[in-house]
Write a protein that holds these residues in place. Structure first.
Motif, mmCIF file in Angstrom:
data_model
loop_
_atom_site.group_PDB
_atom_site.id
_atom_site.type_symbol
_atom_site.label_atom_id
_atom_site.label_comp_id
_atom_site.label_asym_id
_atom_site.label_seq_id
_atom_site.Cartn_x
_atom_site.Cartn_y
_atom_site.Cartn_z
ATOM 1 N N HIS A 9 77.195 -61.504 -20.221
ATOM 2 C CA HIS A 9 78.486 -61.114 -19.659
ATOM 3 C C HIS A 9 79.176 -62.387 -19.165
ATOM 4 O O HIS A 9 78.966 -62.842 -18.040
ATOM 5 C CB HIS A 9 78.282 -60.127 -18.512
ATOM 6 N N HIS A 10 79.991 -62.966 -20.015
ATOM 7 C CA HIS A 10 80.540 -64.294 -19.759
ATOM 8 C C HIS A 10 81.785 -64.264 -18.882
ATOM 9 O O HIS A 10 82.647 -63.392 -19.019
ATOM 10 C CB HIS A 10 80.861 -64.988 -21.084
ATOM 11 N N VAL A 19 79.624 -69.553 -19.729
ATOM 12 C CA VAL A 19 79.017 -69.393 -18.404
ATOM 13 C C VAL A 19 79.092 -67.929 -17.998
ATOM 14 O O VAL A 19 80.180 -67.349 -17.949
ATOM 15 C CB VAL A 19 79.738 -70.264 -17.355
ATOM 16 N N SER A 20 77.952 -67.338 -17.722
ATOM 17 C CA SER A 20 77.915 -65.933 -17.295
ATOM 18 C C SER A 20 78.294 -65.823 -15.825
ATOM 19 O O SER A 20 78.277 -66.802 -15.073
ATOM 20 C CB SER A 20 76.522 -65.353 -17.515
ATOM 21 N N TYR A 21 78.624 -64.604 -15.413
ATOM 22 C CA TYR A 21 78.966 -64.362 -14.008
ATOM 23 C C TYR A 21 77.788 -64.688 -13.088
ATOM 24 O O TYR A 21 77.959 -65.298 -12.026
ATOM 25 C CB TYR A 21 79.384 -62.900 -13.812
ATOM 26 N N LEU A 58 68.761 -64.559 -13.215
ATOM 27 C CA LEU A 58 69.078 -65.488 -14.299
ATOM 28 C C LEU A 58 67.815 -66.018 -14.974
ATOM 29 O O LEU A 58 67.682 -65.975 -16.205
ATOM 30 C CB LEU A 58 69.911 -66.652 -13.747
ATOM 31 N N PHE A 59 66.875 -66.510 -14.169
ATOM 32 C CA PHE A 59 65.668 -67.109 -14.729
ATOM 33 C C PHE A 59 64.777 -66.069 -15.405
ATOM 34 O O PHE A 59 64.063 -66.386 -16.358
ATOM 35 C CB PHE A 59 64.889 -67.852 -13.637
ATOM 36 N N TRP A 60 64.810 -64.842 -14.920
ATOM 37 C CA TRP A 60 64.043 -63.777 -15.577
ATOM 38 C C TRP A 60 64.570 -63.550 -16.995
ATOM 39 O O TRP A 60 63.791 -63.410 -17.943
ATOM 40 C CB TRP A 60 64.142 -62.497 -14.760
ATOM 41 N N VAL A 183 70.637 -75.560 -20.319
ATOM 42 C CA VAL A 183 71.340 -74.774 -19.312
ATOM 43 C C VAL A 183 72.259 -75.765 -18.593
ATOM 44 O O VAL A 183 72.002 -76.193 -17.469
ATOM 45 C CB VAL A 183 70.369 -74.091 -18.324
ATOM 46 N N LYS A 184 73.327 -76.125 -19.259
ATOM 47 C CA LYS A 184 74.146 -77.269 -18.843
ATOM 48 C C LYS A 184 74.843 -77.047 -17.507
ATOM 49 O O LYS A 184 74.999 -77.983 -16.718
ATOM 50 C CB LYS A 184 75.169 -77.601 -19.934
ATOM 51 N N PHE A 185 75.299 -75.837 -17.259
ATOM 52 C CA PHE A 185 76.005 -75.577 -16.008
ATOM 53 C C PHE A 185 75.070 -75.795 -14.818
ATOM 54 O O PHE A 185 75.471 -76.350 -13.795
ATOM 55 C CB PHE A 185 76.563 -74.156 -16.001
#
Length: 215
Positions: A9-10, A19-21, A58-60, A183-185
């Motif tokens: 869901h960007h 980038v997701s929310y 996020l990490f999951w 995971v650049k952001f």
């Protein structure tokens, strides 16, 4: 609500990277959390709880299991730090330092725990393949980041200035890892956190030295 926290869901796309929310909220609250901590503001702890909750989700989804487990610890210590700072009132509480003995002890403990944690993380996909489908990426380096983060967070809650020295090391390694993981952001966030941690180190060390001169 479940869709909102999906990494698919960007929120926006920058330089070809979407980038997701959940990544955006986690990153912004993470930056704000460290900025507040460097300025001794108690709001660092509730903001941090939002940060680690987003990063757990996020990490999951990214199957970065060592990082995911670390967020559970951060959530618990976030509650502890919030209560500790609320009772002590940080603006009236001095900055402390570790003794040489405790520095060597923590350093040795960090290396041993990182090795053990890395060994465990590297085998999760063998022990529970149905849950951990893919092998962990950079298990030992990731584990070093996790262990140092645990120690640094404890030192931060107890207002010991060496916490910022550990955060500098953590952020250097994490910046490198997250760019390698594409995971650049997050990589950009941790580079900014590195700068903030360096500022916190300078500020707290200066304050500690001023206290020492007065005593």
């Amino acid at each position: 609500m479940t869709t909102f926290f999906s990494i698919h869901h960007h929120f926006f796309t920058a330089l070809g990277y979407s980038v997701s929310y959940v990544e955006f909220i986690g990153t912004i609250t993470g930056l704000l959390c460290v900025w507040l901590a460097a300025r001794d503001h108690i709001f660092t702890w509730p903001v941090g709880l939002v940060n680690v909750s987003c990063f757990f989700i996020l990490f999951w989804q990214l199957q970065l299991y060592a990082d995911m487990f670390l967020q559970i610890y951060f959530f618990a210590t976030g509650i502890y730090g919030w209560i500790f700072w609320y009772r002590k009132q940080p603006q009236n509480e001095p900055v402390y330092a570790l003794s040489r003995h405790h520095r060597w002890l923590l350093g040795t403990l960090a290396l041993l725990l990182s090795g053990l944690t890395g060994w465990i993380i590297s085998r999760l996909h063998l022990w529970w393949p149905d849950i951990f489908v893919h092998p962990a990426a950079y298990p030992y380096t990731d584990s070093l980041v996790a262990v140092l983060s645990v120690i640094a967070n404890i030192l931060l809650a107890k207002r010991i200035w060496e916490n910022w020295l550990l955060w500098v090391v953590v952020n250097v390694i994490a910046t490198f890892i997250y760019f390698l993981k594409d995971v650049k952001f997050l990589g950009i966030e941790y580079f900014i956190l590195l700068i903030i941690a360096a500022m916190g180190l300078i500020k707290w060390l200066k304050e500690y030295k001023q206290q020492s001169l007065k005593s």
